[in-house]
Design a protein around this motif. Sequence first.
Motif, short mmCIF file in Angstrom:
data_model
loop_
_atom_site.label_atom_id
_atom_site.label_comp_id
_atom_site.label_asym_id
_atom_site.label_seq_id
_atom_site.Cartn_x
_atom_site.Cartn_y
_atom_site.Cartn_z
N LEU A 247 7.34 -2.11 -17.98
CA LEU A 247 6.78 -3.38 -17.48
C LEU A 247 7.27 -3.73 -16.08
CD1 LEU A 247 7.09 -5.71 -20.63
CD2 LEU A 247 5.09 -4.40 -19.87
N MET A 248 8.28 -3.03 -15.60
CA MET A 248 8.92 -3.40 -14.33
C MET A 248 8.17 -2.74 -13.16
SD MET A 248 12.91 -3.36 -15.56
CE MET A 248 13.56 -3.80 -13.94
N LYS A 249 6.96 -3.25 -12.91
CA LYS A 249 6.08 -2.68 -11.88
C LYS A 249 6.06 -3.60 -10.66
CE LYS A 249 2.90 -0.15 -14.92
NZ LYS A 249 3.15 1.19 -14.35
N SER A 250 6.96 -3.32 -9.75
CA SER A 250 6.96 -4.05 -8.48
C SER A 250 6.95 -3.04 -7.35
CB SER A 250 8.21 -4.94 -8.37
OG SER A 250 9.39 -4.15 -8.41
N ALA A 251 6.46 -3.45 -6.20
CA ALA A 251 6.43 -2.56 -5.05
C ALA A 251 6.40 -3.37 -3.77
CB ALA A 251 5.22 -1.63 -5.11
N ARG A 252 7.14 -2.91 -2.78
CA ARG A 252 7.12 -3.55 -1.45
C ARG A 252 7.11 -2.43 -0.41
NH1 ARG A 252 11.53 -5.75 -1.73
NH2 ARG A 252 12.84 -4.66 -0.21
N LEU A 253 5.99 -2.29 0.27
CA LEU A 253 5.85 -1.23 1.27
C LEU A 253 5.98 -1.84 2.66
CD1 LEU A 253 3.29 1.66 1.13
CD2 LEU A 253 3.77 0.51 3.30
N GLN A 254 6.81 -1.20 3.49
CA GLN A 254 7.04 -1.67 4.85
C GLN A 254 6.58 -0.59 5.84
OE1 GLN A 254 11.29 -2.54 3.92
NE2 GLN A 254 10.82 -4.60 4.66
N PRO A 255 5.37 -0.74 6.35
CA PRO A 255 4.82 0.32 7.22
C PRO A 255 5.65 0.60 8.46
CG PRO A 255 3.10 -1.22 6.52
CD PRO A 255 4.41 -1.83 6.12
N ARG A 256 6.25 -0.43 9.05
CA ARG A 256 6.99 -0.22 10.30
C ARG A 256 8.19 0.67 10.10
NH1 ARG A 256 6.92 -5.97 13.68
NH2 ARG A 256 4.64 -6.05 13.97
N SER A 257 8.90 0.47 9.00
CA SER A 257 10.08 1.30 8.72
C SER A 257 9.73 2.52 7.89
CB SER A 257 11.16 0.48 8.01
OG SER A 257 10.67 0.00 6.75
N ALA A 258 8.46 2.62 7.47
CA ALA A 258 7.98 3.74 6.65
C ALA A 258 8.83 3.91 5.40
CB ALA A 258 7.94 5.03 7.44
N THR A 259 9.00 2.79 4.67
CA THR A 259 9.73 2.82 3.40
C THR A 259 8.94 2.05 2.34
OG1 THR A 259 10.98 0.80 3.92
CG2 THR A 259 11.99 2.92 4.52
N GLY B 156 9.84 -0.78 -8.41
CA GLY B 156 10.49 -0.96 -9.70
C GLY B 156 10.35 0.30 -10.53
N PRO B 157 11.16 0.47 -11.58
CA PRO B 157 11.16 1.72 -12.35
C PRO B 157 9.95 1.92 -13.24
CG PRO B 157 12.64 0.11 -13.34
CD PRO B 157 12.18 -0.49 -12.05
N GLY B 158 9.07 0.92 -13.35
CA GLY B 158 7.87 1.09 -14.16
C GLY B 158 6.71 1.71 -13.41
N ILE B 159 6.87 1.93 -12.12
CA ILE B 159 5.78 2.50 -11.31
C ILE B 159 5.59 3.98 -11.67
CG2 ILE B 159 5.11 3.15 -8.96
CD1 ILE B 159 4.71 0.23 -9.46
N ALA B 160 4.33 4.37 -11.85
CA ALA B 160 3.99 5.76 -12.15
C ALA B 160 3.56 6.49 -10.88
CB ALA B 160 2.88 5.81 -13.19
N GLY B 161 3.55 7.82 -10.95
CA GLY B 161 3.26 8.62 -9.78
C GLY B 161 1.91 8.33 -9.15
N GLY B 162 0.87 8.17 -9.97
CA GLY B 162 -0.45 7.88 -9.44
C GLY B 162 -0.51 6.55 -8.72
N GLU B 163 0.23 5.56 -9.22
CA GLU B 163 0.27 4.24 -8.58
C GLU B 163 0.96 4.33 -7.22
OE1 GLU B 163 0.48 1.59 -12.69
OE2 GLU B 163 2.32 2.41 -11.83
N LEU B 164 2.06 5.08 -7.14
CA LEU B 164 2.76 5.23 -5.87
C LEU B 164 1.88 5.96 -4.85
CD1 LEU B 164 5.24 4.91 -4.12
CD2 LEU B 164 6.19 6.97 -5.20
N ASP B 165 1.18 6.98 -5.31
CA ASP B 165 0.27 7.70 -4.41
C ASP B 165 -0.77 6.77 -3.79
OD1 ASP B 165 1.39 10.24 -4.63
OD2 ASP B 165 0.14 10.80 -6.35
N TYR B 166 -1.39 5.93 -4.62
CA TYR B 166 -2.42 5.02 -4.11
C TYR B 166 -1.85 4.06 -3.07
CZ TYR B 166 -6.40 6.20 -7.10
OH TYR B 166 -7.48 6.83 -7.67
N MET B 167 -0.68 3.49 -3.36
CA MET B 167 -0.10 2.52 -2.42
C MET B 167 0.26 3.19 -1.10
SD MET B 167 2.21 0.05 -4.88
CE MET B 167 3.00 1.37 -5.80
N ALA B 168 0.93 4.33 -1.17
CA ALA B 168 1.38 4.99 0.05
C ALA B 168 0.20 5.51 0.86
CB ALA B 168 2.34 6.12 -0.30
N GLN B 169 -0.82 6.03 0.19
CA GLN B 169 -1.95 6.59 0.90
C GLN B 169 -2.83 5.53 1.57
OE1 GLN B 169 -3.57 10.08 1.49
NE2 GLN B 169 -1.38 9.82 1.91
#
Length: 475
Positions: free
Chosen positions: A103-115, A119-132
């Motif tokens: 349930l711990m699905k949080s994400a904060r993307l900072q384009p300027r610092s490229a980071t 949260g530990p509930g994020i799955a690989g497909g979700e991270l791919d979509y956000m980063a891409q």
Amino acid sequence: MSGLANSGAGAELSRQSIDKLVRVFAGEIILPGTRQYASARKVWNRAVNKYPAIIARCAHRDDVIRAVEFARRNRLLTAVRSGGHSFAGYGVCDGGLVIDLSLMKSARLQPRSATITIGPGIAGGELDYMAQAFKMAVPLGSCPSTGVAGYALGGGESSLTPKFGFACDSISAVELVTADAQVVTAREGENEDLFWAVRGAGANFGIATALEFRLHPIEKVYSGHLRYPIRQARKVLRFIDEYAPTIPDELYLLAAVLPHPGERMLDVAVLWPGDEKRGARILRPLRSFLKPFADTIKTKEYLDEQRGGSDTPGDGDYASCRRGGQCERLTSDAIEVIVEQAASAPTESSGITLIYWHGPWSSGKHDNAFGFRCTGFEYWIHSYWKLKSEARKAVSWVEQFFGAMQPHSSGAVYVNDLEEEGDLRAKAAYGDNYERLSRIKRKFDPDNFFRVNQNIRPAAVHLNHQGRAGAKHGP
């Protein structure tokens, strides 16, 4: 708290203690007999069939702290689950507590610092979509439902690894709840010994409640598959053994025996993360030495490449067995083993996958504990089945195949390939880093509270002949 039994098998949980946890817990407490229990106890590998006494599905970091405190107070064996994908089923245990982070699905993307911090509930497909969305990526496998946290802390292989490293190499900070229910941050300049250890052996040192990754620019890749009838496997594997040592560091190369209508096939997958014209020149020998029945190599969006990954051979629930290893070369004898064993596979979805790891990320010393830094062919032998009647033959075939590969293997193994295979195999996975990891384990988890994993035993304190404190490894 020293001397924890931590067995889980005979722990008695009072209704009062559970009610007290429920009152302070923001997430879900799931108990045997409740409507959710049957599905909540299951993990990805349906061959794993365990019955925990309690499942704590955490909503945030404070829930994780309370769950750890509850487990210590009640002397419960504790398993931690992010995506629940481990082949050994380390995300569940019998008679103990499962700390579920889905349930711990949080994400904060900072384009300027490229980071990106997740949260530990994020799955690989979700991270791919956000980063891409920002034309960036973290090197991760292509199975979309794999939990990022567990996968990355165990190393994290990717088709981008030859260029950007393993997933653990991109971790820049980790927030953890330790075995004594304290919150610590590990990064460069802060808890540096822990930061070194968790990147490659993370499950042993705490529960990650947030991870920060460095992002890497990637938009298009030149990738695809060459597919051959299984009868041509000898010829293809011999060529790959000659071709692989000549390729540039950035090229990803994989070969696998996979299902195909009518007969199984040998599938060769490649990914080149650079210029298409150069990639075409590099791949020309591979594409032309023997005509495949399919050649899908072309330029595509990286996200489209990732979408091509799958978790199982088909729809529905699958049980599976897996054994992994590494060989430096595909010798003629090793190829004969692969071809002969593949011919006797018990189910269509049984085979072997080989990845050629090479370049600077697969050799030398790096600033973390990931132990699988070796040039050559990682392999895993796998079998999937649906019917219980198929289980015995499938497991026996995997074990027989694995045994036949041992004379041709180096002894190294990728930690995320391990099932429950004992201390010697765990030590092989961590390699020369094991002794240092054992000392750090003693510092942060002296009772081995976090032990439902590819376990590192804490070094035990002893007195040497001069009466000074030293260290040895516990039983």
